[in-house]
Design an enzyme around this catalytic site. Structure first.
Site, PDB file in Angstrom:
ATOM      1  N   THR A 129       0.864  -1.177   0.000  1.00  0.00           N
ATOM      2  CA  THR A 129       0.000   0.000   0.000  1.00  0.00           C
ATOM      3  C   THR A 129       0.901   1.227   0.000  1.00  0.00           C
ATOM      4  OG1 THR A 129      -1.698  -1.180   1.230  1.00  0.00           O
ATOM      5  CG2 THR A 129      -1.795   1.220   1.264  1.00  0.00           C
TER       6      THR A 129
ATOM      7  N   LYS B 153      -6.590   1.364  -3.968  1.00  0.00           N
ATOM      8  CA  LYS B 153      -6.278   0.730  -2.672  1.00  0.00           C
ATOM      9  C   LYS B 153      -6.432   1.740  -1.533  1.00  0.00           C
ATOM     10  CE  LYS B 153      -4.514  -1.754   0.642  1.00  0.00           C
ATOM     11  NZ  LYS B 153      -5.389  -2.652   1.400  1.00  0.00           N
TER      12      LYS B 153
ATOM     13  N   LYS C  44      -0.193   5.538   8.846  1.00  0.00           N
ATOM     14  CA  LYS C  44       0.608   5.701   7.628  1.00  0.00           C
ATOM     15  C   LYS C  44      -0.310   5.704   6.397  1.00  0.00           C
ATOM     16  CE  LYS C  44       1.560   2.542   5.249  1.00  0.00           C
ATOM     17  NZ  LYS C  44       1.787   1.317   4.463  1.00  0.00           N
TER      18      LYS C  44
END
Lengths: 296, 296, 296, 296
Positions: free
Chosen positions: C97, C173, C242
C-alpha cells in the site's frame, strides 16, 4: 563606506523590506526570478544579479524571502545557489514562511559549506513591512542570532527569540498563520450566522473588533470578511493553502491531531480545487467558502 | 425617594451587577433559587422575595440574569412568575444568554400581559461586571430600548443597539460566545503544536497576545490555555455546553451549516460526557480536550 | 523445472502469500529485514537472500510487499536494491500500500534500468491471503499487466484492471482503506450512541451487519467495534496512520478537500500521539477514540 | 369477517405498506393530510376518513407512518387526534422515523388514555416496502410487542426486538440512518478522489460494492453517487436533514460528541441552506456537496 547585503525575493513583502534596507544605508545585491520587480527600487542603491550565487558573493549577510520551501532549496543549494557564492562565515537570514524541517535541512547544508543559517520568519502584511512594523521571530544558535540583530532591527518593530533550536521560529510563524486562519473561519461563520439571522453583518463585526476582539487580526481581516470584500488580492489563496499544508505537515511531524487545523486546510484546499488559487485572496477562501455552503 | 427594581438571578454575574445597582441608588427586590446568595448584598438595600412574582410587584423594571432558557420561561410564565406580579406597562430586561426564539416567545407572553420585554444580553466576566465594564447588546422596539437606557448605562461601559427585531441581541451574544470558543480551540491547538514541537507554550502565547492578537479574549483566556491552568472555575463546562447548543440551535434555525460551530459544540459536549460538566471550566473543555488527543 | 520468483516482505500478508506461491510450485528467493520470519516457510522451497539484489537475481518476477514507501524505495533503488540484481526485462510486482507518486517514481527508476514495474496492491486480511481470497488491483501498461496475470491469479480471488496509468491501482487501494476507516468511525459512533442510549451495542451491530450492511467490512470489523475487543492486533494503528496519511497526501495531490478523510486521519494520528501506534490495532483508534470522547 | 386497521400516512412508504395490508385481507380506515393520495388504493378495501380520530375509531390497531415528530404529535394528541377515537386497549403502532423522546411522550399520552403505544420504525426504500422486505425494529413492553406481531409480519421480512424501553427502536432507526449518511459521505469522498486522480468513478464504485462493501446500502446508494445521478427524488434532502437533526438531538440527549454525525448533519443542512431541500434527494446532499467543494 556603505555596507552590502544580498537580498533575494522581491514579492509583496520583499519590496518594502528592500526599500527599508536601502533607506537604512545598505547597498543591495538583489536577485529575483522575474528581475523586472527590481525596477521598484532605487537603481543606484542596488546591483541586479542574475543568479542567487552572485547576489551572495562578497557580502556578510544574505536575506531570502520567497514563497515556497522548494524554491528556497533551489536558491540555496541549486547550481547557482547562494552556497556557491557565499564567503566562509557569511550568514543567510531566511525570512520566508517555511517548515522547521526545511530550516533544519538548510542549516545542515550551510554547516557543510562553512556558512551560517538563521530562521527569521516575519508577521505582517505589506503595509506593515513598509512601516518597519513587522514582528520578526528568530531561533538558532545565540551567536548567529546576535549577528543578525542589527539588520533585523531595521526591518521590524520587534525581534523575538524563540530559543536555540534551528526551526523553532518557523513553527511559531506557522502556528500564527494557523491562528489567523482560525480567526477567519470563526468570523466568517459568526458574521454569516448574524446575516442569516437578520442582522447587519458589518455592524456585528465592528462591535466585536471594537471590544472583545480589538486586535489587528480581527480588525484588519474582519472588515473584509464583514463586507464580503475580497479584492484586491493581498495574499493568494494558493499561498494560503501552501501555508495550511505546512501547518498540517508540522502537526503530523509533531504527532498532533488538530481538527481546526484540518478544517482550515480544507477551506484553502477547496479554494484551490475550485480554481481560485491564483485569482482570489486567502481571506475569500474562508469568507466565500462559508457563504456558499450557507446559500448566501 | 429611592427607586425600586426587581432583580432575579444572583449568580456569578448577577451578584456584582446587583451591587452596582445598589451603589447607584436602587433598592432591589431580589429573588434567587437559593436565597442564601442574597447574603452577599447590603441587606438594607434589598428586599428578599420568595417568588419571582413578588420581586416583580410594584416596580417599573425587572431584570433577569439566569442560566437557562427553561429556567427563564418558568421565572416569567410559571405559577409565581413575574407576569403574575408585574404592573401594566412595566418592563422586563432579560440579560441572560438565551436563544432568539426564547426571547420572541417571552415577548409574546409579555404582550398578552400588557407588559414589556427587552433582550439585553451582556459580554464580560464577573470582574468586568464588578467594574461596570460589561458590554450590553440590546434589540427590540425603540421606545422599549429607550426606557431601559438609564439602568443599563449603570451596569456597563457601552450599550449597543442591534435593531428592532426582538431576538437580534441574543444572536449577537451567541455569535460572540461562539467566537470565544473558536479562539479557545485555536489557541489550544496552536500552543499544543508549539509545545509538541519543543517550544515554550507560554512564551508563544505571550507573543501572540502581545501582538497580532492583543485583545481581551486572547489575553485573558489565552493565559489559562497557555499555562494549562483551569482552576478556579469561572464558567462551568456545562454552561459552556448549554451556550454551544444554543449557538447550534441558532445555526439550525438560520439554516446555516457551520463546521467550526459543530467542532466547538462537540468539545464542550465531550467535557460533559466525561463527567466534567460541573467540575471544570469551559476553557478546560478546549485546553484539556486538545491536550488529551495529543497525548500530552 | 520449477520456476523461481524473488519475494521480498515477510509480514502478516507476505507470509501467507509466500506459502501459496510455494504451494503453487514456485521456488522463492526471499529477502526480509528480519530473516527469522523466513522460518515459517518450507526451507526446501526457498533460498534466503541477505540483500534485495540477490533475491532479484536470475528471476523473471520479483514481488514486494512491505510496509512503507520509504522502505520500498530503499529496497528498489538502495545500494543492494533489486535494480542492482534484476535481469533486463524482468518484472517487479509491487503489492504494498503505497502512494501513486511512489509507484510513478519507481516505474521511472525501472524504465532507466530496462526493467518493468507493476502496481498490484491487495485488499484482504491475513486469513484472506492464506485462503487465496485477496482482491488484487492492477494498473499500468497492458503488456506488463499480462505478464503478471499467472502469478497474481494464484494469490487472490480476482485481479481487477484499473487502467493504464501507473499509479491508478494505488489510488483505488488507498480509497478503499479510507472507506474502511470511514466505516469504522461510523460504526464506532453509531454503536456508542446506541450504548449510551441504553441499548445493547452488540445486538445493534449484529442487526446492521445482517441486513443493510451485510458485507465483509461491517461484519468482520464491526464485531470488534461492537465488543470493544481490540486484541490481538491484526494491523497496527501506526500502519493505519501511515495509510491515512497516504490517503490525505493523495487528496492533496488531487486537489480534493475531504472532511471525512481528515477526520479519519486525525483519529489514527491521535492513537499514535497517545503512544498506541505499536501496541494497538487501527480498529481501536476508532473504537477507543469515540468511546473516550463519549466518556464510556 | 375482515379485520379493520386504522392507517395514517400515505407517503412513499405508506402507500405500498397499505397495499400490502389490503392484500393480506385487512380493511383500512385511512387518513392522510392530502386525501388524494388514497386514490392509489383499492377503493373497496378502504374507508377514507377526514380526521385521524375517525381513522382510529372502532379498530384494534392504528398504524402511523408520517414524516415529522410534530406532525405525529398533532395526529395523536391534536383536537381530532387518534386519542380521541381509539377504543380502550387499542394499539397505536408508530412506524415513523422519530426521536425516542417523542415516543416516550406519546406512550405517556396513550397511557393516560388507556390505549397502547409501540415504536416500530422501519428500514427500507419504497420498493422494499412493496416487496414486504422492510426490516422492522420494535421496542416496548413485551405484551404490546406481541399484539403487533401479526400485522408487522405482513409488512416486512423481519421484526427485530430491541428491548423493553419505549424508544429503543427509534434510536436504532436513527443510528441506522446515520450509518447510511456516513456511507454516502464516504463513497462521495472516495469516488471523487478516484475521479480527480484520473480513474473511472463508476468502475471503482462497482469494484467496492462487489467485494468489500457488497451490501444493500453501498450497492443501492453507491450507484447513484458513482453516476452522479440524483433524480428522481426518492427521499428529499429536507427529510434527510430532519433525520440528521434527530440523530444529533439523540447524541445530545445521550451526551455523546460525534464528529461524523456533525459532518453528516452539516452536509444535509447545507443542501437545505442552498435551497435544495425539496428539489433534491438526500443522496445529492452528499454527492453534490463533495463534488462542489472539489470543483468537479
Amino acid at each position: 563606506m556603505e555596507k552590502k547585503i544580498g537580498f533575494i525575493g522581491l514579492g509583496n513583502l520583499g519590496i518594502p523590506m528592500a526599500k527599508n534596507l536601502i533607506e537604512s544605508g545598505f547597498h543591495l545585491q538583489v536577485y529575483n526570478r522575474t528581475l523586472k520587480k527590481a525596477e521598484a527600487l532605487d537603481q543606484e542603491k542596488i546591483t541586479i544579479c542574475n543568479t542567487p550565487a552572485r547576489a551572495a558573493t562578497g557580502v556578510d549577510i544574505v536575506i531570502t524571502i520567497v514563497s515556497e520551501d522548494a524554491v528556497l532549496h533551489e536558491i540555496v543549494s541549486g547550481d547557482d545557489g547562494i552556497l556557491a557564492g557565499m564567503s566562509p562565515g557569511a550568514l543567510h537570514i531566511s525570512m520566508s514562511t517555511i517548515s522547521a524541517q526545511t530550516s533544519e535541512q538548510l542549516a545542515q547544508n550551510h554547516a557543510q559549506n562553512n556558512t551560517q543559517y538563521l530562521a527569521a520568519p516575519v508577521f505582517g502584511r505589506p503595509e506593515a513591512a513598509a512601516a518597519r512594523k513587522l514582528w520578526i521571530c528568530v531561533s538558532g544558535p545565540p551567536e548567529v542570532k546576535k549577528s543578525a540583530t542589527g539588520v533585523l532591527n531595521s526591518l521590524g518593530q520587534g525581534v523575538i527569540d524563540f530559543g536555540d533550536a534551528i526551526g523553532g521560529a518557523n513553527v511559531v510563524k506557522l502556528a500564527g498563520n494557523f491562528m489567523i486562519m482560525a480567526a477567519l473561519e470563526a468570523m466568517a461563520e459568526a458574521y454569516t450566522l448574524a446575516e442569516k439571522s437578520g442582522l447587519d453583518r458589518e455592524q456585528v463585526a465592528n462591535f466585536f473588533s471594537d471590544t472583545l476582539f480589538a486586535c489587528p487580526i480581527y480588525q484588519n481581516y474582519g472588515k473584509f470578511i464583514a463586507a464580503k470584500q475580497y479584492q484586491p488580492i493581498a495574499f493568494k489563496a494558493r499561498l494560503g493553502y501552501k501555508d495550511a499544508r505546512l501547518v498540517l505537515d508540522t502537526a503530523q511531524h509533531a504527532k498532533m491531531p488538530a481538527p481546526l487545523i484540518s478544517l482550515a486546510h480544507n477551506r484553502l484546499l477547496a479554494a484551490v480545487a475550485k480554481g481560485r488559487g491564483d485569482n482570489s485572496d486567502w481571506i475569500a477562501a474562508f469568507g466565500e467558502g462559508v457563504s456558499e455552503e450557507a446559500g448566501v
